[in-house]
Write a protein that holds these residues in place. Structure first.
Motif, PDB file in Angstrom:
ATOM      1  N   ASN A   1       0.860  -1.193   0.000  1.00 49.70           N
ATOM      2  CA  ASN A   1       0.000   0.000   0.000  1.00 49.70           C
ATOM      3  C   ASN A   1       0.889   1.233   0.000  1.00 49.70           C
ATOM      4  O   ASN A   1       1.744   1.383   0.879  1.00 49.70           O
ATOM      5  CB  ASN A   1      -0.867   0.028   1.267  1.00 49.70           C
ATOM      6  N   LEU A   2       0.714   2.102  -0.986  1.00 53.35           N
ATOM      7  CA  LEU A   2       1.488   3.351  -1.046  1.00 53.35           C
ATOM      8  C   LEU A   2       0.496   4.497  -0.966  1.00 53.35           C
ATOM      9  O   LEU A   2      -0.478   4.529  -1.722  1.00 53.35           O
ATOM     10  CB  LEU A   2       2.265   3.438  -2.366  1.00 53.35           C
ATOM     11  N   PHE A   3       0.734   5.416  -0.031  1.00 54.59           N
ATOM     12  CA  PHE A   3      -0.199   6.534   0.051  1.00 54.59           C
ATOM     13  C   PHE A   3       0.491   7.778   0.598  1.00 54.59           C
ATOM     14  O   PHE A   3       1.608   7.717   1.126  1.00 54.59           O
ATOM     15  CB  PHE A   3      -1.438   6.182   0.874  1.00 54.59           C
TER      16      PHE A   3
ATOM     17  N   PRO B   1      -9.787   4.885   3.767  1.00 53.66           N
ATOM     18  CA  PRO B   1      -9.752   5.895   4.819  1.00 53.66           C
ATOM     19  C   PRO B   1     -10.853   6.923   4.557  1.00 53.66           C
ATOM     20  O   PRO B   1     -11.091   7.276   3.401  1.00 53.66           O
ATOM     21  CB  PRO B   1      -8.376   6.537   4.671  1.00 53.66           C
ATOM     22  N   GLU B   2     -11.517   7.376   5.620  1.00 57.40           N
ATOM     23  CA  GLU B   2     -12.592   8.367   5.463  1.00 57.40           C
ATOM     24  C   GLU B   2     -12.064   9.580   4.715  1.00 57.40           C
ATOM     25  O   GLU B   2     -10.960  10.049   4.983  1.00 57.40           O
ATOM     26  CB  GLU B   2     -13.094   8.838   6.838  1.00 57.40           C
ATOM     27  N   GLY B   3     -12.846  10.068   3.803  1.00 57.56           N
ATOM     28  CA  GLY B   3     -12.477  11.287   3.090  1.00 57.56           C
ATOM     29  C   GLY B   3     -11.396  11.062   2.051  1.00 57.56           C
ATOM     30  O   GLY B   3     -10.742  12.006   1.620  1.00 57.56           O
ATOM     31  N   SER B   4     -11.174   9.811   1.654  1.00 58.97           N
ATOM     32  CA  SER B   4     -10.185   9.570   0.614  1.00 58.97           C
ATOM     33  C   SER B   4     -10.763   8.551  -0.355  1.00 58.97           C
ATOM     34  O   SER B   4     -11.599   7.735   0.006  1.00 58.97           O
ATOM     35  CB  SER B   4      -8.894   9.037   1.258  1.00 58.97           C
ATOM     36  N   ASP B   5     -10.317   8.626  -1.606  1.00 59.04           N
ATOM     37  CA  ASP B   5     -10.833   7.650  -2.561  1.00 59.04           C
ATOM     38  C   ASP B   5      -9.867   6.482  -2.720  1.00 59.04           C
ATOM     39  O   ASP B   5      -9.988   5.689  -3.630  1.00 59.04           O
ATOM     40  CB  ASP B   5     -11.107   8.319  -3.913  1.00 59.04           C
ATOM     41  N   GLN B   6      -8.887   6.403  -1.824  1.00 54.17           N
ATOM     42  CA  GLN B   6      -7.924   5.307  -1.905  1.00 54.17           C
ATOM     43  C   GLN B   6      -8.483   4.037  -1.296  1.00 54.17           C
ATOM     44  O   GLN B   6      -9.472   4.063  -0.571  1.00 54.17           O
ATOM     45  CB  GLN B   6      -6.656   5.683  -1.138  1.00 54.17           C
ATOM     46  N   GLU B   7      -7.809   2.952  -1.605  1.00 53.57           N
ATOM     47  CA  GLU B   7      -8.179   1.691  -0.972  1.00 53.57           C
ATOM     48  C   GLU B   7      -6.904   1.008  -0.506  1.00 53.57           C
ATOM     49  O   GLU B   7      -5.955   0.868  -1.282  1.00 53.57           O
ATOM     50  CB  GLU B   7      -8.936   0.814  -1.983  1.00 53.57           C
ATOM     51  N   TRP B   8      -6.880   0.631   0.768  1.00 52.68           N
ATOM     52  CA  TRP B   8      -5.720  -0.080   1.292  1.00 52.68           C
ATOM     53  C   TRP B   8      -6.110  -1.534   1.489  1.00 52.68           C
ATOM     54  O   TRP B   8      -7.249  -1.837   1.813  1.00 52.68           O
ATOM     55  CB  TRP B   8      -5.280   0.493   2.644  1.00 52.68           C
ATOM     56  N   VAL B   9      -5.133  -2.409   1.322  1.00 55.29           N
ATOM     57  CA  VAL B   9      -5.387  -3.832   1.533  1.00 55.29           C
ATOM     58  C   VAL B   9      -4.646  -4.273   2.787  1.00 55.29           C
ATOM     59  O   VAL B   9      -3.440  -4.086   2.905  1.00 55.29           O
ATOM     60  CB  VAL B   9      -4.918  -4.659   0.325  1.00 55.29           C
ATOM     61  N   VAL B  10      -5.413  -4.791   3.738  1.00 55.38           N
ATOM     62  CA  VAL B  10      -4.857  -5.175   5.032  1.00 55.38           C
ATOM     63  C   VAL B  10      -5.067  -6.672   5.221  1.00 55.38           C
ATOM     64  O   VAL B  10      -6.134  -7.202   4.929  1.00 55.38           O
ATOM     65  CB  VAL B  10      -5.581  -4.422   6.178  1.00 55.38           C
TER      66      VAL B  10
END
Ligand SMILES: Nc1ncnc2c1ncn2[C@@H]1O[C@H](COP(=O)(O)OP(=O)(O)OP(=O)(O)O)[C@@H](O)[C@H]1O
Ligand SMILES: [Mg+2]
Length: 344
Positions: free
Chosen positions: A242-244, A300-309
């Protein structure tokens, strides 16, 4: 078996600088994997080692001998090409026997038969030995091409994505088989792939090529755990790291120049969010259930990203849950994507 050394090797094709100032040392008996995206210069590097291209600058040494000006046939390397090329008018048997019938390496027919049969068995094409080479599936042709390299006992094996056209099952089997054969022979191997699983499981060391330059060399562990750039970090590991933007994790202490943070799925924890959590919440979008673990996709709230956990299969999260994400081993990168030491 022999060591391989490239010093200051560069090669340009018209407007394209295919490889630049390559310094590479592969020890005798080592399984060295060149990993890189399309166009990175992987095939060009192999062709330079085999003598199919001449370097514009620099030298190639095999077993301590400068072979830079030596004809390919005299270099004693076995090459499995990315686009496998069989002799269509010959049978599978004769294709496999071909390298052993070279006038440079005369071999008695009985020995050829034994070797061809053994290699065909390893590659599971023994029932195809009588077929014309053209009457095979793509995966079978690829195995004949690998077999043609394995019948020989060269100074060096060069393999260019040899497993890419095989189905997943056969690829897994042959990955293990090739690695075992290489170890049994004590062979020196320079192996090209863009499959990160092959790189992680087969390599004694990996060299990451980007834009014709070698950007990092190390054991699979070293490159995985200590990638020198965000590109390298993204090249190894499944799911992808995940890169952010650093701004998305304001509560985490970061080095000064950090612009990007990279965290692998297994280095994140998610917890059910509670109202008195200081951290901002994230929301579960979907869950991929693998046999041993779940991959939880969170936004994350308020972001259009998606993280994979990565979560244990027993953990119960559901789509739309509000969660808190904890970063266990963040990797920091500057504006140019270069890694910054966390202590900096
Ligand atoms: N004979 C050639 N003439 C002109 N350009 C070439 C030639 N061979 C390679 N190139 C260029 O050199 C660069 C490196 O090519 P190369 O084939 O080494 O990449 P690669 O890493 O093997 O890529 P892939 O994963 O797609 O096989 C590319 O930009 C390619 O277009
Ligand atoms: Mg290539």
């Amino acid at each position: 078996m022999a060591e391989l050394r490239l010093t200051g090797v560069s090669k340009r094709f018209a407007a394209v600088q295919a490889v630049t100032d390559l310094q590479l040392h592969v020890s005798s008996g080592e399984f060295f994997v060149l990993l890189g995206p399309s166009g990175a210069g992987k095939t060009t590097t192999l062709r330079l080692v085999a003598g199919l291209e001449r370097p514009d600058a620099g030298h190639v040494h095999i077993a301590g001998q400068d072979v830079s000006a030596m004809a390919p046939a005299l270099r004693d390397v076995a090459f499995v090409f990315q686009q496998y090329s069989l002799y269509p008018h010959l049978s599978v048997y004769d294709n496999l026997a071909f390298p052993l019938r070279s006038p440079l390496r005369p071999t008695p027919e009985a020995r050829i038969r034994a070797k061809v049969t053994e290699v065909a068995r390893l590659l599971r094409i023994e029932d195809k030995l009588g077929n014309p080479a053209t009457r095979l599936s793509g995966g079978q042709m690829q195995r004949v091409a690998i077999g043609r390299a394995l019948v020989r006992d060269p100074q060096l094996y060069l393999m260019d994505e040899p497993l890419s056209s095989l189905d997943a099952r056969l690829r897994n089997d042959l990955r293990l088989e090739l690695k075992r054969i290489q170890q049994d022979l004590g062979a020196t191997m320079l192996y090209v792939t863009h499959d990160q699983t092959e790189a992680m499981t087969m390599a004694s060391r990996i060299g990451v090529l980007e834009g014709g330059r070698l950007v990092q060399v190390g054991t699979p562990r070293e490159v995985y755990e200590n990638p020198s750039t965000s590109h390298v970090a993204a090249r190894l590991g499944s799911p992808r790291i995940n890169l952010f933007a650093r701004a998305l994790v304001p509560a985490v202490a970061a080095p000064n120049d950090a612009v990007t943070v990279g965290v692998r799925a297994e280095h994140m924890r998610i917890h059910q969010h509670s109202d008195n959590d200081a951290h901002r919440a994230a929301r579960v979008r979907r869950i991929e259930r693998l046999s041993d673990r779940h991959l939880v996709h969170v936004a994350p709230e308020g972001s259009d990203q998606e993280w994979v956990v990565s979560a244990r299969a027993g953990d119960s999260f559901a789509p739309d849950d509000a969660v808190r994400v904890e970063l266990l081993q963040p990797l920091w990168f500057d504006a140019g994507g270069r890694r910054i030491d966390a202590a900096a």
